[in-house]
Design an enzyme around this catalytic site. Structure first.
Site, PDB file in Angstrom:
ATOM      1  N   ARG A  93     -21.913  12.157  11.026  1.00 10.98           N
ATOM      2  CA  ARG A  93     -22.432  11.533   9.623  1.00 10.98           C
ATOM      3  C   ARG A  93     -23.529  10.163   9.937  1.00 10.98           C
ATOM      4  NH1 ARG A  93     -16.183  10.944   7.316  1.00 10.98           N
ATOM      5  NH2 ARG A  93     -16.247  13.003   6.767  1.00 10.98           N
TER       6      ARG A  93
ATOM      7  N   GLU B 234      -6.585   3.007   7.157  1.00  9.52           N
ATOM      8  CA  GLU B 234      -8.070   2.295   7.141  1.00  9.52           C
ATOM      9  C   GLU B 234      -8.031   0.745   7.180  1.00  9.52           C
ATOM     10  OE1 GLU B 234     -10.319   4.261   4.203  1.00  9.52           O
ATOM     11  OE2 GLU B 234     -11.952   2.705   4.446  1.00  9.52           O
TER      12      GLU B 234
ATOM     13  N   HIS C 175     -18.675   5.043   2.608  1.00  8.09           N
ATOM     14  CA  HIS C 175     -17.405   5.866   2.466  1.00  8.09           C
ATOM     15  C   HIS C 175     -16.247   5.371   3.002  1.00  8.09           C
ATOM     16  CE1 HIS C 175     -15.460   9.718   2.270  1.00  8.09           C
ATOM     17  NE2 HIS C 175     -15.536   9.777   3.440  1.00  8.09           N
TER      18      HIS C 175
ATOM     19  N   GLY D 271       0.949  -1.267  -0.270  1.00  4.81           N
ATOM     20  CA  GLY D 271      -0.046  -0.112   0.028  1.00  4.81           C
ATOM     21  C   GLY D 271       0.818   1.280  -0.177  1.00  4.81           C
TER      22      GLY D 271
ATOM     23  N   ARG E 279     -16.559   7.012  12.563  1.00  2.00           N
ATOM     24  CA  ARG E 279     -15.333   7.953  12.159  1.00  2.00           C
ATOM     25  C   ARG E 279     -16.142   9.429  12.356  1.00  2.00           C
ATOM     26  NH1 ARG E 279     -12.834  10.351   8.347  1.00  2.00           N
ATOM     27  NH2 ARG E 279     -13.630   9.263   6.573  1.00  2.00           N
TER      28      ARG E 279
ATOM     29  N   GLY F  73      -0.828   4.355   0.223  1.00  2.00           N
ATOM     30  CA  GLY F  73      -1.774   5.494   0.250  1.00  2.00           C
ATOM     31  C   GLY F  73      -0.856   6.323   1.584  1.00  2.00           C
ATOM     32  N   LEU F  74      -1.671   7.122   2.241  1.00  5.19           N
ATOM     33  CA  LEU F  74      -1.047   8.103   3.150  1.00  5.19           C
ATOM     34  C   LEU F  74      -0.391   7.159   4.289  1.00  5.19           C
ATOM     35  CD1 LEU F  74      -3.974  10.517   4.224  1.00  5.19           C
ATOM     36  CD2 LEU F  74      -1.833  10.750   2.746  1.00  5.19           C
ATOM     37  N   ALA F  75      -0.932   5.989   4.929  1.00  6.97           N
ATOM     38  CA  ALA F  75      -0.419   4.999   5.734  1.00  6.97           C
ATOM     39  C   ALA F  75       0.680   4.553   5.216  1.00  6.97           C
ATOM     40  CB  ALA F  75      -1.391   3.955   6.224  1.00  6.97           C
ATOM     41  N   GLY F  76       0.630   3.664   3.989  1.00  4.65           N
ATOM     42  CA  GLY F  76       1.907   2.829   3.491  1.00  4.65           C
ATOM     43  C   GLY F  76       2.953   3.893   3.010  1.00  4.65           C
TER      44      GLY F  76
HETATM   45  C1  LIG Z   1     -14.028  10.256  -1.346  1.00  2.17           C
HETATM   46  C2  LIG Z   1     -13.247  10.150   0.027  1.00  2.17           C
HETATM   47  C3  LIG Z   1     -13.104  11.285   0.609  1.00  2.17           C
HETATM   48  C4  LIG Z   1     -12.528  11.423   1.949  1.00  2.17           C
HETATM   49  N1  LIG Z   1     -12.470  12.502   2.440  1.00  2.17           N
HETATM   50  C5  LIG Z   1     -11.661  12.481   3.743  1.00  2.17           C
HETATM   51  C6  LIG Z   1     -11.439  13.650   4.423  1.00  2.17           C
HETATM   52  O1  LIG Z   1     -11.685  14.660   4.082  1.00  2.17           O
HETATM   53  N2  LIG Z   1     -10.702  13.605   5.687  1.00  2.17           N
HETATM   54  C7  LIG Z   1     -10.170  12.302   6.153  1.00  2.17           C
HETATM   55  O2  LIG Z   1      -9.816  12.363   7.270  1.00  2.17           O
HETATM   56  N3  LIG Z   1     -10.561  11.091   5.591  1.00  2.17           N
HETATM   57  C8  LIG Z   1     -11.104  11.431   4.439  1.00  2.17           C
HETATM   58  N4  LIG Z   1     -11.528  10.019   3.540  1.00  2.17           N
HETATM   59  C9  LIG Z   1     -10.988   8.875   4.235  1.00  2.17           C
HETATM   60  C10 LIG Z   1      -9.587   8.839   3.761  1.00  2.17           C
HETATM   61  O3  LIG Z   1      -9.323   9.379   2.834  1.00  2.17           O
HETATM   62  C11 LIG Z   1      -9.134   7.202   3.951  1.00  2.17           C
HETATM   63  O4  LIG Z   1      -9.612   6.605   4.830  1.00  2.17           O
HETATM   64  C12 LIG Z   1      -7.443   7.155   3.735  1.00  2.17           C
HETATM   65  O5  LIG Z   1      -7.119   7.995   3.005  1.00  2.17           O
HETATM   66  C13 LIG Z   1      -6.944   5.711   3.562  1.00  2.17           C
HETATM   67  O6  LIG Z   1      -5.453   5.841   3.718  1.00  2.17           O
HETATM   68  P1  LIG Z   1      -4.735   4.385   3.447  1.00  2.17           P
HETATM   69  O7  LIG Z   1      -3.605   4.626   3.386  1.00  2.17           O
HETATM   70  O8  LIG Z   1      -5.242   3.495   4.606  1.00  2.17           O
HETATM   71  O9  LIG Z   1      -5.384   3.497   2.313  1.00  2.17           O
HETATM   72  P2  LIG Z   1      -5.444   4.039   0.440  1.00  2.17           P
HETATM   73  O10 LIG Z   1      -5.088   5.252   0.401  1.00  2.17           O
HETATM   74  O11 LIG Z   1      -6.962   3.490  -0.013  1.00  2.17           O
HETATM   75  O12 LIG Z   1      -4.331   3.055   0.183  1.00  2.17           O
HETATM   76  C14 LIG Z   1      -4.209   1.713  -0.181  1.00  2.17           C
HETATM   77  C15 LIG Z   1      -3.039   1.413  -0.756  1.00  2.17           C
HETATM   78  O13 LIG Z   1      -2.984  -0.071  -0.686  1.00  2.17           O
HETATM   79  C16 LIG Z   1      -2.843  -0.665  -2.012  1.00  2.17           C
HETATM   80  N5  LIG Z   1      -3.702  -1.821  -2.114  1.00  2.17           N
HETATM   81  C17 LIG Z   1      -4.689  -2.266  -2.101  1.00  2.17           C
HETATM   82  N6  LIG Z   1      -5.106  -3.258  -1.919  1.00  2.17           N
HETATM   83  C18 LIG Z   1      -3.718  -3.985  -2.340  1.00  2.17           C
HETATM   84  C19 LIG Z   1      -3.421  -5.341  -2.887  1.00  2.17           C
HETATM   85  N7  LIG Z   1      -4.507  -6.272  -2.719  1.00  2.17           N
HETATM   86  N8  LIG Z   1      -2.158  -5.287  -3.420  1.00  2.17           N
HETATM   87  C20 LIG Z   1      -1.363  -4.175  -3.474  1.00  2.17           C
HETATM   88  N9  LIG Z   1      -1.524  -3.114  -3.117  1.00  2.17           N
HETATM   89  C21 LIG Z   1      -2.896  -2.845  -2.307  1.00  2.17           C
HETATM   90  C22 LIG Z   1      -3.428   0.559  -2.982  1.00  2.17           C
HETATM   91  O14 LIG Z   1      -2.765   0.328  -4.283  1.00  2.17           O
HETATM   92  C23 LIG Z   1      -2.907   1.931  -2.257  1.00  2.17           C
HETATM   93  O15 LIG Z   1      -1.714   2.307  -2.504  1.00  2.17           O
HETATM   94  C24 LIG Z   1     -12.124  10.154   2.416  1.00  2.17           C
HETATM   95  C25 LIG Z   1     -12.292   8.892   1.748  1.00  2.17           C
HETATM   96  C26 LIG Z   1     -12.889   8.870   0.361  1.00  2.17           C
HETATM   97  C27 LIG Z   1     -13.237   7.751  -0.162  1.00  2.17           C
END
Ligand SMILES: Cc1cc2nc3c(=O)[nH]c(=O)nc-3n(C[C@H](O)[C@H](O)[C@H](O)COP(=O)(O)OP(=O)(O)OC[C@H]3O[C@@H](n4cnc5c(N)ncnc54)[C@H](O)[C@@H]3O)c2cc1C
Ligand code: SF4
Ligand code: FES
Lengths: 272, 642
Positions: free
Chosen positions: B331, B430, B406, B40, B440, B42-45
């Site tokens: 929400r 997440e 969401h 991953g 949340r 995303g922000l966490a990864g």
């Molecule tokens: C439209 C929308 C608006 C939002 N607005 C807000 C906001 O204003 N404020 C707030 O705090 N939160 C908001 N959220 C929630 C927040 O954006 C997410 O919870 C957060 O960004 C998740 O980050 P993450 O790093 O956990 O996952 P993600 O950013 O979803 O990253 C997941 C990563 O894992 C990888 N991945 C997934 N499955 C696999 C797999 N099987 N194999 C390899 N790679 C994989 C993907 O490629 C990606 O790189 C919003 C969410 C959405 C959908």
């Protein structure tokens, strides 16, 4: 399905002819023609492509591969050349945000991948844009280790500077600028990142080395030269303007001049 | 099974410091000898991978998109919370903690939430230093806004693209490490399974989405940051590729899945337009700061042009029901209220499938008060997006909105170190269950993802590595790797060879409808019981009739989709089972049998615990474990926003 309501934008269905590019990696490609009936004008362009693909799969045929993910215009993954135009005919939107109400019943729509030397086709409508990542890896950052940041409000940033940096930072890295340029130049993309970081006080310490490294990597990655045609700006879905290219050129020139004098002047200690 | 949360003793406010002081360290000279897999970006990864890279570990990072910059964090609009108290309006770490615990309806772990609130301020410092162009005031200092469920202004934002800017910041740090060679990036790679050696997580299996190659990777530990499972509903605000596969496959290897029934339905999304719809688009919650939510008082008016509905015939139902929070009610509460209004036949907008599922979000009062240009400056991009999708101009007529899935609060169970019950398997963002309880609060997921990645995992992963030492990494030739690889290949081939006629999308749609109807905003015993048997039937049908054209030796999008849908078809059942057993209403989990005056009725005596599910095999029912939630400081009270 949807019953029309006098007060809301009316929905219709379209029958379309589609010419869609088929290609396997490393092989030549060609157009395939398909008829598609009953496309709702409320559907997005990618939902229309989904309908086509669903039909193909039900017939046991392979669907067209295309890049897409967020489907809301922000991830920069979708990348189709529609009727010769990257992201289609509507200014300021990505392929996934384009809706079928912008097309006419009976229309023939041509769908191709990004066409650029630096973006080889991986399959059908999917291309390899890793050149963009390489450019960022070479300098599109501010060197800050997690944990070492000063208090956020310690450095005020004038609102107009911050707003201008944000304007440039809105680039989604889609590559439409490259695909629309006859030279396949990445100057709009690179300019946007350089402008974003070089405008901010936090970006000053690495300002010169950033621009030099990014331009060098851009050239190595096979992107072409900029000849000021402006097609990139016209097709950019995020409204990035040619100003960022001027900014890039200015910073690049300044950095080159400084590099020239520092290389003929004092001996540099510590290197970079 | 003993679920040890490993929370340090002592007062809440000093737990993290005390705990950190006890975590073991790895000698800088040895760090590059440890291989860490981060799945991953995303922000966490991205934050975890770059921070571990900065410390000198050998990191491999995987994502399914073509670039790490495209993870779905990019889509977050509204903002990120931090207890900076720049507005001098009474905010503090403790208040952010209290709001988050209350917002989560007292179903989150106190110590984790407190730590999150503490770390929030360092996140803003980090992001500003990276060049994240947060909104500023004319004096050049950072601006804030208020967000649903809070009475202070503590939300930092970058226009309507906060997630994009934060992710690009994290991506730039990650890119710097990729350039420096400490992180190797593998985009277009999907994790399909987890490999355990001697009970520890020591590798993964991936499929290269361009060449089709399925292969194993070995590492000293695995960090999953793979996002949420909202796409189990088919229609959601998630990206198309968001999946449960990485976490669900890990669950099948022994990791516990906590609180899968806790999902968040966001009140302000653009309503469904028809059958071919593939996703739902969120309209940022910040719109509720200046928009007023209403429906007609009388069902007879629901088909009318809104301008024709007299002011006295409008029901501003959030202001009526929750006078102190009004349109800013949290929400889950705002969503349920919208659903109730539509269920009463007072919904607005075009009929889809015979019903009007929409409520108005009306800006006319704000436009009158502030002028159109101010409203445009605040929300222009959102209004444009709305017009683009619906063809309607929200400056002239009220927006139509409806709730949509969401966010998912449930996820893999982790302890205070963000380590799952499998040693060496860490989970951030997440994908874990840790901080949001049953609901949340807005702007707190971005905060959690970055806290996990920048400031928690770098410490706790080091502690694990120091503990296992340098001899820990097995060879990828080992039998454990070969076994899992063979199982993954079997499954891929089974999908490819099946002689069916149905598409993966058609199953996904059917599953989504079951989950939305029975495990969505209102859940009942009868509905959930039926859903479980319906999902089983659908799953059987899937494996008989699925069709996946292609060889799999190339880009094969249908194979990717089918694999993800197959996992959702198993996971959906687990979700309904969790919802069935939780006989109370809390946060996003609303069981119609458990309510007082239309509001959620928690049952703290029976359910003040985390439910963590253990896979028990293909035919056996999963086992439910409980981690009691012990509150040292927060006072469990009925969550009232009236
Ligand atoms: C439209 C929308 C608006 C939002 N607005 C807000 C906001 O204003 N404020 C707030 O705090 N939160 C908001 N959220 C929630 C927040 O954006 C997410 O919870 C957060 O960004 C998740 O980050 P993450 O790093 O956990 O996952 P993600 O950013 O979803 O990253 C997941 C990563 O894992 C990888 N991945 C997934 N499955 C696999 C797999 N099987 N194999 C390899 N790679 C994989 C993907 O490629 C990606 O790189 C919003 C969410 C959405 C959908
Ligand atoms: S500058 Fe515009 S067209 Fe080019 S990559 Fe960025 S958003 Fe896309
Ligand atoms: S799919 Fe994300 S921008 Fe189009």
């Amino acid at each position: 399905m949807v019953k029309d309501n006098h007060s809301h934008s009316a929905e219709h269905v379209l029958n379309l002819r589609l010419r869609v590019w088929r290609q396997r990696r490393g092989q030549p490609g060609a157009f395939e023609e398909h008829a598609l009936q009953g496309v709702s004008t409320s559907a997005s362009f990618l939902e229309m492509m989904d309908m086509l693909n669903e039909k193909l799969v039900r017939d046991g045929k392979e669907p067209f591969a295309f890049d897409h993910d967020c489907r809301e215009g922000i991830c920069g993954m979708c990348s189709m050349t529609i009727n010769g135009m990257p992201h289609g005919p509507l200014p300021g939107v990505t392929t996934c945000q384009l809706h079928m109400r912008n097309f006419r019943d009976g229309e023939t729509i041509t769908v191709e991948p990004w066409r650029a030397r630096a973006f080889p086709v991986l399959r059908d409508l999917m291309v390899d844009r890793s050149g963009f990542d390489k450019v960022i890896q070479s300098g599109g950052f501010i060197s800050i280790r997690a944990g070492s940041a000063p208090e956020a409000n310690a450095t005020p940033v004038p609102k107009d500077v911050s707003d201008a940096a944000m304007d440039a930072a809105e680039c989604i890295g889609c590559g439409a600028c490259v695909a629309s340029c006859k030279n396949g130049s990445a100057m709009l993309f690179v300019g946007a990142k350089v402008t974003h970081l070089n405008l901010l006080p936090q970006g000053q310490p690495e300002r010169d080395r950033r621009v030099l490294a990014m331009v060098r990597t851009m050239d190595d990655a096979g992107f072409g030269n900029c000849t000021n045609q402006g097609e990139c700006q016209a097709h950019c879905p995020k409204g990035i303007t040619l100003d960022v290219i001027s900014h890039l050129n200015r910073d690049y020139l300044g950095a080159r001049v400084k590099a020239f004098f520092s290389s003929t002047g004092k001996v540099r200690r510590g290197g970079d | 099974m003993n679920l040890d949360s490993k929370i340090a003793s002592g007062p809440l406010s000093t737990k993290w410091d005390a705990h950190k002081a006890k975590l073991r360290l790895v000698n800088p000279a040895n760090r590059r000898k440890y291989h860490i897999i981060v799945v991953g970006s995303g922000l966490a990864g991205a934050a975890a991978a770059s921070s571990l890279g900065e410390q000198g570990y050998d990191v491999s990072c995987f994502c399914y998109q073509d670039s790490p910059r495209r993870a779905h964090s990019i889509a977050a609009q509204g903002g990120i919370n931090a207890a900076k108290n720049y507005q001098n309006d009474g905010d503090s770490v403790r208040r952010l903690f209290q709001d988050t615990i209350k917002g989560g309806d007292y179903r989150a772990r106190e110590a984790n939430v407190y730590r999150l609130a503490q770390l929030s301020t360092a996140i803003i410092d980090q992001c500003v230093a990276q060049g994240v162009p947060f909104a500023r005031e004319y004096g050049g200092l950072l601006a804030n806004r208020s967000f649903g469920g809070a009475q202070v202004s503590r939300t930092f934002y970058a226009r309507g693209q906060t997630g994009q800017q934060l992710l690009l910041g994290a991506y730039s740090s990650l890119s710097r490490q990729i350039g420096a060679g400490t992180v190797k990036m593998y985009p277009r790679h999907e994790m399909l399974d987890l490999v355990l050696v001697g009970g520890h997580a020591k590798g993964i299996v991936t499929r290269n989405l361009v060449t089709g190659e399925v292969r194993t990777w070995s590492a000293d530990c695995v960090v999953l940051c793979t996002g949420g499972y909202g796409n189990v509903f088919y229609l959601s605000t998630n990206a198309q590729g968001c999946n449960v596969s990485a976490t669900y496959r890990s669950y099948r290897r022994g990791a516990l899945f906590a609180n899968p029934c806790y999902t968040q339905i966001h009140p302000t999304c653009i309503p469904v337009h028809g059958d071919d719809q593939s996703k739902l688009t969120l309209m940022s919650e910040s719109l509720r700061n200046d928009g007023r939510v209403w429906v007609p008082k009388n069902t007879a008016d629901s088909g009318k042009d809104p301008a024709q509905v007299a002011e006295t015939d409008r029901d501003y139902f959030l202001e009526r029901k929750y006078p102190s929070y009004g349109n800013l009610a949290p929400r889950d509460i705002a969503s349920r209220a919208a659903k109730e209004a539509c269920d009463e036949g007072r919904g607005v907008g075009p009929e889809v499938g015979g019903r009007r599922l929409g409520v108005y979000l009306d800006f006319s009062a704000s436009i009158q008060r502030l002028g159109e240009s101010v409203v445009r400056e605040r929300y222009g991009n959102l209004f444009d997006m709305y017009e683009n999708i619906t063809g309607e101009n929200a400056y002239r007529r009220p927006m139509r909105i409806y709730p949509a899935v969401h966010y998912t609060m449930g996820g893999l169970w982790v302890d205070y170190n963000l380590q799952s019950n499998i040693p060496g398997l860490f989970v951030g963002g997440e994908a874990n269950f840790s901080d949001h309880g049953a609901n949340r609060l807005g702007a707190s997921a971005l905060m959690q993802g970055l806290a996990d990645g920048y400031f928690v995992l770098p410490y706790t992963v080091a502690d694990y590595l120091a503990g296992v030492g340098l001899s820990g990494r097995p060879s990828v030739e080992g039998v454990e790797y070969r076994d899992v690889l063979a199982q993954v290949n079997d499954r891929v081939n089974r999908l490819l060879k099946n002689q069916g006629k149905q598409t993966a999308r058609s199953y996904h749609k059917q599953l989504g409808k079951i989950i939305w109807d029975e495990c969505g905003m209102a859940r009942t015993r009868a509905g959930l019981t039926k859903a479980i048997s319906d999902i089983r039937g659908l799953r059987e049908d899937f494996w008989k009739n699925i069709s996946v054209p292609g060889t799999g030796l190339d880009v094969t999008p249908e194979l990717e989709r089918a694999g993800r849908v197959a996992d959702f078809l198993e996971f959906g059942e687990l979700m309904c089972r969790d919802a069935l057993i939780r006989e109370e209403s809390c946060g996003g989990h609303f069981r119609t049998e458990y309510q007082v005056d239309g509001e959620a009725k928690r049952d703290d005596a029976r359910f003040a615990h985390v439910a963590a599910w253990q896979w028990a095999g293909e035919t056996a029912e999963p086992i439910r474990h409980e981690e009691a939630l012990v509150y040292e400081e927060a006072q469990l009270s009925t969550r009232s926003y009236k």
